[in-house]
Write an enzyme that holds these catalytic residues in place. Structure first.
Site, short mmCIF file in Angstrom:
data_model
loop_
_atom_site.label_atom_id
_atom_site.label_comp_id
_atom_site.label_asym_id
_atom_site.label_seq_id
_atom_site.Cartn_x
_atom_site.Cartn_y
_atom_site.Cartn_z
N CYS A 45 -6.62 5.00 -10.60
CA CYS A 45 -6.93 4.18 -9.32
C CYS A 45 -8.44 4.66 -8.95
O CYS A 45 -8.56 5.68 -8.59
CB CYS A 45 -6.11 4.40 -8.34
SG CYS A 45 -6.41 3.49 -6.89
N CYS A 48 -7.91 6.02 -5.19
CA CYS A 48 -7.03 7.08 -4.75
C CYS A 48 -7.15 8.48 -5.98
O CYS A 48 -6.65 9.42 -5.44
CB CYS A 48 -5.91 6.81 -3.95
SG CYS A 48 -4.59 6.44 -5.33
N CYS A 94 -1.44 -0.15 -7.14
CA CYS A 94 -1.30 1.26 -7.03
C CYS A 94 -0.25 1.72 -6.26
O CYS A 94 -0.34 1.12 -5.12
CB CYS A 94 -2.58 2.00 -6.65
SG CYS A 94 -2.42 3.57 -6.51
N CYS A 97 -1.84 3.84 -3.07
CA CYS A 97 -2.65 3.66 -1.99
C CYS A 97 -2.64 2.05 -1.94
O CYS A 97 -3.33 1.40 -1.02
CB CYS A 97 -4.01 3.88 -2.13
SG CYS A 97 -4.94 3.04 -3.44
N CYS A 117 -2.46 -6.54 -17.22
CA CYS A 117 -3.92 -7.23 -17.39
C CYS A 117 -4.66 -6.75 -16.18
O CYS A 117 -4.28 -7.11 -15.17
CB CYS A 117 -3.59 -8.63 -17.50
SG CYS A 117 -5.35 -9.54 -17.48
#
Ligand code: FE
Length: 128
Positions: A45, A48, A94, A97, A117
């Site tokens: 991510c 984060c 995510c 976060c 995707c």
């Protein structure tokens, strides 16, 4: 869920990265920097650092966005029903976060038949 501070993210991210991850934006197809990345490594991510996808699950879906048939750990990603734009889709974020990543579809390859995707702008790649 640890929603990160907006001002912190505005400084940390580019305008495009912020728009995709925080405002559910979508990068233009075939524009993403990781679309054709074939190096071995981990995609985390961008907000984060939560580890999300592995190059071992990346494949060419011809959709114009980086595509993966599995995650590193299903618990690191959260799926949310998305009915925007007149479609019923499953958004993926995510799970740490809550940043927007992309969508997941059930037309992927074996063995999972799953296609994540994902916007390149939501990811940070580190090679092994
Ligand atoms: Fe995150």
């Amino acid at each position: 869920m640890n929603k990160l501070d907006k001002e912190y993210l505005k400084k940390k991210l580019t305008t495009d990265e912020y728009n995709v991850t925080q405002n559910r934006g979508t990068e233009a197809p075939f524009s993403g920097k990781y679309l054709n990345n074939k190096m071995n490594g981990i995609y985390s991510c961008i907000c984060c650092g939560n580890e999300l996808f592995s190059s071992h699950h990346k494949y060419n879906s011809h959709s114009g966005w980086p595509s993966f048939f599995d995650t590193i750990n299903h618990q690191n990603i959260k799926s949310i029903t998305d009915t925007s734009h007149g479609m019923s889709r499953t958004e993926v974020v995510c799970n740490n976060c809550h940043s927007h990543l992309g969508h997941v579809f059930n037309d992927g390859p074996e063995p999972t038949k799953t296609r994540y995707c994902i916007n390149s702008l939501s990811l940070k790649f580190e090679d092994e």
